[in-house]
Design a protein around this motif. Structure first.
Motif, short mmCIF file in Angstrom:
data_model
loop_
_atom_site.label_atom_id
_atom_site.label_comp_id
_atom_site.label_asym_id
_atom_site.label_seq_id
_atom_site.Cartn_x
_atom_site.Cartn_y
_atom_site.Cartn_z
N TYR A 136 -53.12 -82.46 -18.95
CA TYR A 136 -54.51 -82.90 -19.70
C TYR A 136 -55.13 -83.83 -18.93
N TRP A 141 -60.30 -81.16 -21.69
CA TRP A 141 -58.97 -81.03 -23.11
C TRP A 141 -59.37 -79.80 -23.04
N ALA A 144 -57.76 -77.43 -21.05
CA ALA A 144 -56.22 -78.16 -20.72
C ALA A 144 -55.19 -76.86 -21.61
N THR A 145 -56.04 -77.11 -22.86
CA THR A 145 -56.14 -76.28 -23.62
C THR A 145 -55.84 -74.64 -23.61
N TRP A 185 -47.60 -81.11 -26.90
CA TRP A 185 -48.88 -80.69 -26.77
C TRP A 185 -50.15 -81.08 -27.44
N ALA A 188 -50.74 -84.32 -25.91
CA ALA A 188 -51.75 -84.23 -24.73
C ALA A 188 -53.42 -84.18 -25.68
N ILE A 189 -52.95 -83.31 -26.96
CA ILE A 189 -54.53 -83.19 -27.48
C ILE A 189 -55.63 -84.43 -27.53
N GLY A 192 -56.24 -86.61 -25.22
CA GLY A 192 -57.67 -85.31 -24.38
C GLY A 192 -58.77 -86.21 -25.08
#
Length: 441
Positions: A136, A141, A144-145, A185, A188-189, A192
């Motif tokens: 990320y 983002w 990345a997702t 996760w 990370a989101i 982002g």
């Protein structure tokens, strides 16, 4: 007051919805903070890390699955990031696509595969968690997702579809893994989204500063206009002759310069509102709009005005802001004239053409010129804020503004160009019913 309090949650949810929509509408950035040396260092780090951790997981702390051939292949793939031919020009769409694929294979696909192949071990649980945060940090983002989901599906299908002797965690242990990976996760989101919001805020501050600077230029221009009026008054006092004519010409030139500069300031202020365009819906006649913009455009010389040809193949009506869409055409005409100037054009008749027509169920506006055109490598990027194919002549906001306004009207804008031959900008818009008639199908 109670009514305002009752409305507050809805106002907050509305702002949150608009913020989320703004995040989703931002241009995709496949490589965050692109730099040749940043990618080369990443490639070298991966090329060193693969054999190093291959030794760790096979000799020092042996894991059930550690194939040397896979480590070797990924080491070679990582070294490709250090090649100058790949990283010298990170603005090319092809380069960004190649780097994105390499990053996807090296990070989410490989790490997820190794996690599943090693029976979801604790070592690879930690590795997958670290990988998600790193991934990320390297790309948008949203990409990345999508990359994480696609890698998980691909690795899962390969592992459980091709191998019959898969030993995996069961019950509570698997639930713990899912919680840890899910928590990583989500973090990370959120990081982002925070990074995207920060970039948006920085862009907003930059645009506000540009708008303020453009507005402040009006003060000296007002003084220049007063000087022009004083020169006209002085010319009237002079007896008819060459001296008086020269004063009148000087005053006219000064007034023309002031009008031109005020027009440019209006353009810059409009472009600076790129992220905060007011939602105004007018019923606009495409033919009348084009005629009005061409009539009021401050051409620098008569030859420029005479090189413009307007062709009304079939008029149509559409819904948008008349002021904003006039600014769109202003930006496109300005860019076309600049391209003609760069091509050392003589401003031949029809060197700049504006066409109004229908294309199927859509209305179409086309602005084309016989100028220098746009390099093929630059075409995918010209609508990005602050990207300019001519760094010495523009700041890269005009086309981003055009795309924003056209998009808010439900339309699309695209460019076709051949370098050193010319360029065309095609705007397709949904058609609205003409005044006094039923809505067209």
């Amino acid at each position: 007051m109670p009514l305002n309090k009752a409305r507050l949650p809805f106002a907050r949810s509305g702002r949150a919805g608009r913020a989320t929509l703004a995040w989703l509408r931002e241009p995709l950035t496949p490589i965050l903070h692109p730099s040749p040396w940043r990618l080369r260092i990443l490639g070298l780090a991966l090329a060193i890390g693969h054999p190093l951790f291959g030794w760790v997981w096979s000799v020092w702390v042996p894991q059930p699955y550690e194939p040397a051939w896979l480590r070797g292949a990924l080491t070679l793939l990582a070294l490709s990031l250090a090649l100058p031919w790949l990283t010298n020009n990170l603005k090319k769409t092809r380069t960004q696509a190649i780097v994105s694929v390499i990053a996807w294979v090296e990070l989410p696909l490989f790490f997820t595969w190794m996690y599943l192949s090693n029976g979801e071990s604790v070592a690879w649980l930690a590795s997958v968690s670290a990988m998600i945060l790193i991934y990320y940090h390297l790309t948008d983002w949203r990409l990345a997702t999508l990359g994480v989901l696609l890698a998980a599906a691909t690795a899962g299908l390969l592992r459980y579809g091709l191998a019959a002797d898969v030993s995996a965690l069961q019950g509570d242990l698997r639930a713990i893994d899912l919680v840890v990976i899910g928590f990583t996760w989500v973090c990370a989101i959120l990081l982002g989204l925070s990074s995207a919001d920060l970039r948006r805020a920085q862009l907003q501050r930059t645009l506000q500063t540009m708008g303020i600077m453009a507005h402040e230029l009006r003060t000296p221009l007002s003084t220049a206009a007063l000087i022009g009026e004083a020169i006209e008054i002085e010319a009237k006092k002079q007896p008819s002759g060459i001296h008086a004519d020269q004063l009148y010409k000087l005053a006219d030139r000064l007034h023309a310069l002031v009008r031109n500069m005020n027009h440019q300031i209006d353009t810059e202020i409009a472009n600076a509102r790129l992220l905060d365009l007011p939602h105004i819906v007018d019923l606009i006649s495409a033919a009348a709009l084009v005629a009005d913009v061409v009539r009021t455009y401050p051409f620098a010389m008569t030859r420029q005005r005479e090189c413009v040809r307007v062709s009304i193949q079939e008029n149509f009506y559409f819904r948008s802001s008349h002021t904003q869409f006039a600014q769109v055409l202003d930006n496109l005409i300005k860019n076309a004239l600049r391209s003609l100037m760069a091509a050392d054009s003589r401003y031949a008749p029809a060197a700049l053409k504006i066409t109004v027509e229908k294309a199927g169920e859509h209305g179409r506006l086309v602005v084309s010129d016989d100028g220098m055109g746009i390099d093929a490598a630059a075409l995918p990027h010209i609508f990005k804020p602050f990207y300019s194919s001519n760094q010495g002549a523009g700041h890269g906001l005009g086309l981003a503004f055009c795309q924003r306004v056209v998009g808010s009207a439900g339309g699309t804008i695209r460019a076709k160009s051949t370098f050193a031959v010319g360029a065309s900008f095609i705007i397709d818009l949904p058609v609205s019913a003409a005044p006094g008639s039923e809505k067209t199908s």
